[in-house]
Each structure stands twice: as structure tokens, then as C-alpha cells.
Write a protein that holds these residues in place. Structure first.
Motif, PDB file in Angstrom:
ATOM      1  N   TYR A  59       0.811  -1.218   0.000  1.00  0.00           N
ATOM      2  CA  TYR A  59       0.000   0.000   0.000  1.00  0.00           C
ATOM      3  C   TYR A  59       0.844   1.268   0.000  1.00  0.00           C
ATOM      4  O   TYR A  59       0.415   2.321   0.445  1.00  0.00           O
ATOM      5  CB  TYR A  59      -0.983  -0.029   1.167  1.00  0.00           C
ATOM      6  CG  TYR A  59      -2.200  -0.864   0.845  1.00  0.00           C
ATOM      7  CD1 TYR A  59      -3.368  -0.276   0.385  1.00  0.00           C
ATOM      8  CD2 TYR A  59      -2.152  -2.243   0.947  1.00  0.00           C
ATOM      9  CE1 TYR A  59      -4.478  -1.045   0.059  1.00  0.00           C
ATOM     10  CE2 TYR A  59      -3.251  -3.026   0.625  1.00  0.00           C
ATOM     11  CZ  TYR A  59      -4.414  -2.423   0.179  1.00  0.00           C
ATOM     12  OH  TYR A  59      -5.506  -3.187  -0.150  1.00  0.00           O
ATOM     13  N   GLY A  60       2.078   1.156  -0.497  1.00  0.00           N
ATOM     14  CA  GLY A  60       2.852   2.335  -0.856  1.00  0.00           C
ATOM     15  C   GLY A  60       3.856   2.838   0.145  1.00  0.00           C
ATOM     16  O   GLY A  60       4.566   3.821  -0.133  1.00  0.00           O
ATOM     17  N   ALA A  61       3.973   2.232   1.324  1.00  0.00           N
ATOM     18  CA  ALA A  61       4.926   2.725   2.321  1.00  0.00           C
ATOM     19  C   ALA A  61       6.319   2.148   2.069  1.00  0.00           C
ATOM     20  O   ALA A  61       6.469   0.968   1.718  1.00  0.00           O
ATOM     21  CB  ALA A  61       4.470   2.352   3.728  1.00  0.00           C
ATOM     22  N   ASP A  62       7.337   2.975   2.257  1.00  0.00           N
ATOM     23  CA  ASP A  62       8.712   2.488   2.237  1.00  0.00           C
ATOM     24  C   ASP A  62       9.025   1.843   3.583  1.00  0.00           C
ATOM     25  O   ASP A  62       8.505   2.268   4.624  1.00  0.00           O
ATOM     26  CB  ASP A  62       9.687   3.636   1.988  1.00  0.00           C
ATOM     27  CG  ASP A  62       9.549   4.224   0.592  1.00  0.00           C
ATOM     28  OD1 ASP A  62       9.162   3.476  -0.337  1.00  0.00           O
ATOM     29  OD2 ASP A  62       9.818   5.427   0.427  1.00  0.00           O
ATOM     30  N   VAL A  63       9.869   0.832   3.570  1.00  0.00           N
ATOM     31  CA  VAL A  63      10.183   0.080   4.776  1.00  0.00           C
ATOM     32  C   VAL A  63      11.685   0.088   5.025  1.00  0.00           C
ATOM     33  O   VAL A  63      12.473  -0.192   4.114  1.00  0.00           O
ATOM     34  CB  VAL A  63       9.678  -1.379   4.665  1.00  0.00           C
ATOM     35  CG1 VAL A  63      10.196  -2.223   5.830  1.00  0.00           C
ATOM     36  CG2 VAL A  63       8.161  -1.419   4.634  1.00  0.00           C
ATOM     37  N   ILE A  64      12.070   0.431   6.258  1.00  0.00           N
ATOM     38  CA  ILE A  64      13.460   0.296   6.712  1.00  0.00           C
ATOM     39  C   ILE A  64      13.504  -0.919   7.619  1.00  0.00           C
ATOM     40  O   ILE A  64      12.912  -0.918   8.706  1.00  0.00           O
ATOM     41  CB  ILE A  64      13.927   1.543   7.491  1.00  0.00           C
ATOM     42  CG1 ILE A  64      13.775   2.805   6.648  1.00  0.00           C
ATOM     43  CG2 ILE A  64      15.375   1.369   7.951  1.00  0.00           C
ATOM     44  CD1 ILE A  64      14.017   4.086   7.432  1.00  0.00           C
ATOM     45  N   SER A  65      14.180  -1.967   7.193  1.00  0.00           N
ATOM     46  CA  SER A  65      14.241  -3.201   7.968  1.00  0.00           C
ATOM     47  C   SER A  65      15.565  -3.269   8.716  1.00  0.00           C
ATOM     48  O   SER A  65      16.635  -3.192   8.115  1.00  0.00           O
ATOM     49  CB  SER A  65      14.106  -4.413   7.042  1.00  0.00           C
ATOM     50  OG  SER A  65      14.210  -5.612   7.782  1.00  0.00           O
ATOM     51  N   ILE A  66      15.489  -3.405  10.058  1.00  0.00           N
ATOM     52  CA  ILE A  66      16.727  -3.465  10.842  1.00  0.00           C
ATOM     53  C   ILE A  66      16.943  -4.852  11.453  1.00  0.00           C
ATOM     54  O   ILE A  66      17.860  -5.041  12.250  1.00  0.00           O
ATOM     55  CB  ILE A  66      16.767  -2.375  11.926  1.00  0.00           C
ATOM     56  CG1 ILE A  66      15.683  -2.585  12.987  1.00  0.00           C
ATOM     57  CG2 ILE A  66      16.626  -0.996  11.290  1.00  0.00           C
ATOM     58  CD1 ILE A  66      15.819  -1.616  14.157  1.00  0.00           C
ATOM     59  N   GLY A  67      16.126  -5.832  11.053  1.00  0.00           N
ATOM     60  CA  GLY A  67      16.357  -7.213  11.443  1.00  0.00           C
ATOM     61  C   GLY A  67      16.277  -7.432  12.946  1.00  0.00           C
ATOM     62  O   GLY A  67      15.456  -6.842  13.644  1.00  0.00           O
ATOM     63  N   TYR A  68      17.185  -8.328  13.453  1.00  0.00           N
ATOM     64  CA  TYR A  68      17.268  -8.551  14.893  1.00  0.00           C
ATOM     65  C   TYR A  68      17.545  -7.229  15.601  1.00  0.00           C
ATOM     66  O   TYR A  68      18.530  -6.549  15.297  1.00  0.00           O
ATOM     67  CB  TYR A  68      18.430  -9.482  15.223  1.00  0.00           C
ATOM     68  CG  TYR A  68      18.161 -10.961  15.119  1.00  0.00           C
ATOM     69  CD1 TYR A  68      16.949 -11.513  15.532  1.00  0.00           C
ATOM     70  CD2 TYR A  68      19.140 -11.820  14.660  1.00  0.00           C
ATOM     71  CE1 TYR A  68      16.727 -12.869  15.447  1.00  0.00           C
ATOM     72  CE2 TYR A  68      18.933 -13.184  14.574  1.00  0.00           C
ATOM     73  CZ  TYR A  68      17.725 -13.711  14.971  1.00  0.00           C
ATOM     74  OH  TYR A  68      17.513 -15.054  14.901  1.00  0.00           O
TER      75      TYR A  68
END
Length: 440
Positions: A59-68
Motif C-alpha cells: 500500500y505504498g509505504a517504504d520500509v526500513i528493515s533493521i532485522g534482529y
């Protein structure tokens, strides 16, 4: 859908990939353009993280994934990265069969009831029925190291004692994601030993919640070495509990009183939940401050901590909030602040001995309909002179207090009673038990 600390329950039952996907979608539909997401060490965490991220991106949001990452690392990085929302995939101190999702606002504070309700409404409504656009899918950025470094640097900067580096500290990570505490202590020059430092979502070494019993090995290790203190985290490191240099477990109420006394000045307020000990109130009043009582749950403590006169908030369960630093419970920060106190004031056992200790009694009772029962108890309580309805029914007497409160996550009514004498505490607990038995 939301309880006292996010959405939480058994994986495959209350918590599924479908639910995580819908929550990710709902957060994006609600207006978040950038979402920061991370998870604790639970074996089901990667499934839920991927699902929530996919829903948000769809639905258009950017995601910053920082994992554990520790939950406070996630929460504190939301404002540091200018993200709109943080998603922590965690069940905190719950058993390994459970998982959950906790949402964080742009200021690093947990979603309050109003914002949680809005997400629930979106998930349960037709707002996700419209088709997302093929050319507006959000992007993913992986940021594992930078997010960790930002939090670690803030922890080091929070230390004020020139002597903290002289301490020997044992950190029980509990197979969770709280190793950042040990790293920050090492950066400060401390001698650090770790227990259960390898992330393992099955929590094989001890239960995820750092109770006195769960911390048996930590207590034994500290007692048999020259360590100055030991600290222990839950699965996602938003909680911190402690062991003094003799190996004695420090109660949550004693820690709360210590942190509050250190933070408060005359005229200041401390935010605590309704089930907090009189020892905290007495300690704060002796320092010229006052207590503000909230519902049980760190989000309610944090809401009060946003007020300018509130300088600290905490829960005896191990959640500690310094609003000048962050509005999220930060277990690693609490560990640094406690070590600072020891470095400045001497042995932790001596400092704890300065805090009054009163007999506190707690019980939990299974019930069929906790809400109906609590309504009847509230009517019954009108016969008492001093009653507080912030969360459950707290009845003040000349001898102490008793609290009857419905659990936020289970079909239980929890009873708490406290007095300055054991006999009176027992009497108050018996009275609370009798009230419950009348209406269950």
C-alpha cells in the motif's frame, strides 16, 4: 485486537502471517509513508516481519528493515530516521510459542489506545478492499548496523559517572536481542561477562521474563565472582531487572524507587501504574516529589511521562522510561543508569537497603467473565471511602491498600494488597479475595 502491550498471543492462533500482513497494510493506509521494522529472536519472527513489511509496501509505504533488534532500538530509531511508524515484531517476555506486534509513533512512543483503535478499525473494515497501485509499491532499505550503532552511542552518552568503567558487570541476555547492553558497557570500559548471549527464539537457557527464579544462574554467578552487579533482560530487552553484588535479586518496586529518587526534585512527578508499592510513594515524597498513578502498561506510563512535570516513569515489571531520553521503555538504558548509580554511590545492596520494604501480596484467579465481575466489584467498592478506578478497583484503607484488576491478556482477576505490616497485608488480601468470591 490490542492488549496492554500491542497485539500478542500464540503463533498460529491469535497471531498469524495474515494478521501481520493486515496490520502492515493498515499502518500504510493510515498515512505512514516510511515504516521502520525489526524483530526479536523468536523463531516465528521472520515470517511476521516479512508479512508486515509486505503489507506496508503493498500500500505504498517504504520500509526500513533493521532485522534482529531490541525493541528500544526499534522505537528510538523511529525519530532518528524520520520514519512515521515503527513496528516491533515481538512477544517481549512471553513464552516462545507466542509472538506479537507493537507499534511505535514518530516520537518513539508506543501507539496509545486511540491510535491502536484506528488500526483495529482499518483491519476490520473495508478500507483494505481497494486495489493498491502496481506502480506505487514501497521500497525496502536494510539498515541493521546503523540503527544498532545509533542506539549504542546514545547509551554510552547517557553514562555520567567518571567511575563507571571501573565496574564489573554481568549481563544475562536470556537468548534474546539485548546484547547491545554488554556492548555499551564494554565501550564504557567496564569488565563485562555475558550469560545466554546467543539469540535463540526457543529461550532454552531460561524463561524470557527475568524473574528472580529465572535469574537463578545470574544470581549464582554474581555471588561467586567479584562482579559489582548483574542485569537481565527479557526477550526483546525493553525490560531490565537486576542482581546486587551479593547475588540477591532486586525487586521491581525497589528499582522503581531507586530510579525515581535519583530523577526527582522537589515539585517533580513520577508516573507509576496503579499496582506500585507504597515504598515508591514514600521514597518519592521524602524527596519532595509526588506520584501520578496510571493504568498498568508502559504506554499509559509513557503518556503521563509526556507531561513536563513528570521526570521519570516506570513499572515494577521492569519497564523504565526517562522522558528526556526516550518515551519507550529502554532496558539497556536502565542498565547503564543503574551502573552509574553504583559507580557514584557504592554497593547496590547498600543503596537498596535505603529503600523501605513493605509486605506486598499478589494472587491471580481464573474467572469466566472478568468484565462482568469487575463491574460488580466496582459497584461493591462504593461503600469504601477512598476508591481509585484508574485501572480496576484500588481501595485505600488506613492500614494500606488492595487492588482488584482484570488481566489485560488472560481470563484472570489479579489481586494485590499491601500494608506496612505483614498481618495487615494478609488481612487486606483476604478481604480482596472475599470480594472476588462474592461475585465470581
Amino acid at each position: 485486537m490490542f492488549g496492554t502491550s500491542g497485539v500478542r498471543g500464540e503463533f498460529g492462533e491469535q497471531i498469524t502471517a495474515d494478521l501481520a500482513l493486515e496490520i502492515g497494510r493498515a499502518v500504510a493506509i493510515n498515512g505512514a509513508d516510511c515504516i521502520l521494522i525489526g524483530r526479536d529472536s523468536r523463531t516465528t519472527g521472520s515470517v511476521l516481519l516479512d508479512a508486515a513489511a509486505a503489507g506496508a509496501r503493498e500500500y505504498g509505504a517504504d520500509v526500513i528493515s533493521i532485522g534482529y533488534a531490541a525493541t528500544p532500538t526499534i522505537a528510538r530509531n523511529v525519530p532518528w530516521t524520520d520514519a512515521d511508524v515503527g513496528i516491533a515484531v515481538t512477544a517481549s517476555h512471553n513464552p516462545p510459542t507466542d509472538n506479537g506486534i507493537k507499534l511505535w509513533d514518530s516520537d518513539g512512543m508506543a501507539f496509545d489506545e486511540e491510535k491502536q483503535q484506528r488500526i483495529t478499525e482499518i483491519v476490520q473494515s473495508d478500507e483494505m478492499s481497494f486495489n493498491p497501485s502496481w506502480n506505487s509499491v514501497g521500497a525496502t532499505t536494510v539498515d541493521t548496523q546503523a540503527a544498532h550503532r545509533r542506539h549504542r552511542s546514545a547509551l554510552v552518552d547517557a553514562a555520567v559517572s567518571d567511575h563507571i568503567g571501573e565496574l564489573s558487570v554481568v549481563v544475562d541476555v536470556g537468548n534474546g536481542v539485548g546484547k547491545i547492553t554488554a556492548e555499551a558497557f564494554r565501550d564504557l570500559g567496564c569488565t563485562v561477562n555475558t550469560l545466554n548471549a546467543n539469540p535463540d527464539g526457543k529461550f532454552p537457557a531460561r524463561p524470557a521474563e527475568p524473574t528472580a527464579e529465572a535469574c537463578t544462574v545470574l544470581r549464582q554467578h554474581v555471588a561467586s565472582t567479584d562482579a559489582d552487579l548483574g542485569v537481565a533482560h527479557d526477550g526483546d530487552a525493553d525490560r531490565m531487572m537486576a542482581v546486587d553484588e551479593t547475588g540477591s535479586f532486586v525487586t521491581g518496586d525497589a528499582l522503581l524507587a531507586l530510579f525515581a529518587r535519583e530523577a526527582v526534585s522537589p515539585g517533580d512527578s513520577i508516573a507509576v501504574p496503579i499496582n506500585t508499592s507504597l515504598s515508591v510513594e514514600d521514597t518519592v515524597e521524602q524527596a519532595g516529589g509526588n506520584i501520578v498513578r496510571t493504568k498498568v502498561g508502559d504506554v499509559y506510563v509513557a503518556t503521563e511521562a509526556k507531561r513536563s512535570e513528570v521526570v521519570f516513569g516506570g513499572e515494577p515489571s521492569g519497564a523504565w522510561i526517562w522522558p528526556e531520553e526516550t518515551l519507550c521503555p529502554d532496558g539497556p538504558l536502565a542498565a547503564i543508569r543503574l551502573a552509574d548509580l553504583v559507580a557514584n554511590r557504592g554497593p547496590l545492596s547498600d543503596i537498596v537497603a535505603e529503600i523501605p520494604s513493605y509486605p506486598l501480596r499478589r494472587e491471580s484467579h481464573s474467572v469466566d467473565d472478568k468484565h462482568v465481575i469487575m463491574d460488580k466489584i466496582a459497584d461493591h467498592a462504593q461503600q469504601y471511602d477512598s476508591v481509585t478506578r484508574v485501572d480496576g478497583v484500588r481501595i485505600e484503607t488506613d492500614d494500606g491498600w488492595m487492588l482488584l484488576r482484570a488481566s489485560g491478556t488472560e481470563s484472570l482477576v489479579r489481586l494485590t494488597a499491601e500494608s506496612r505490616s505483614s498481618e495487615k497485608a494478609d488481612q487486606l488480601l483476604a478481604e480482596a479475595r472475599d470480594i472476588l468470591q462474592t461475585y465470581r
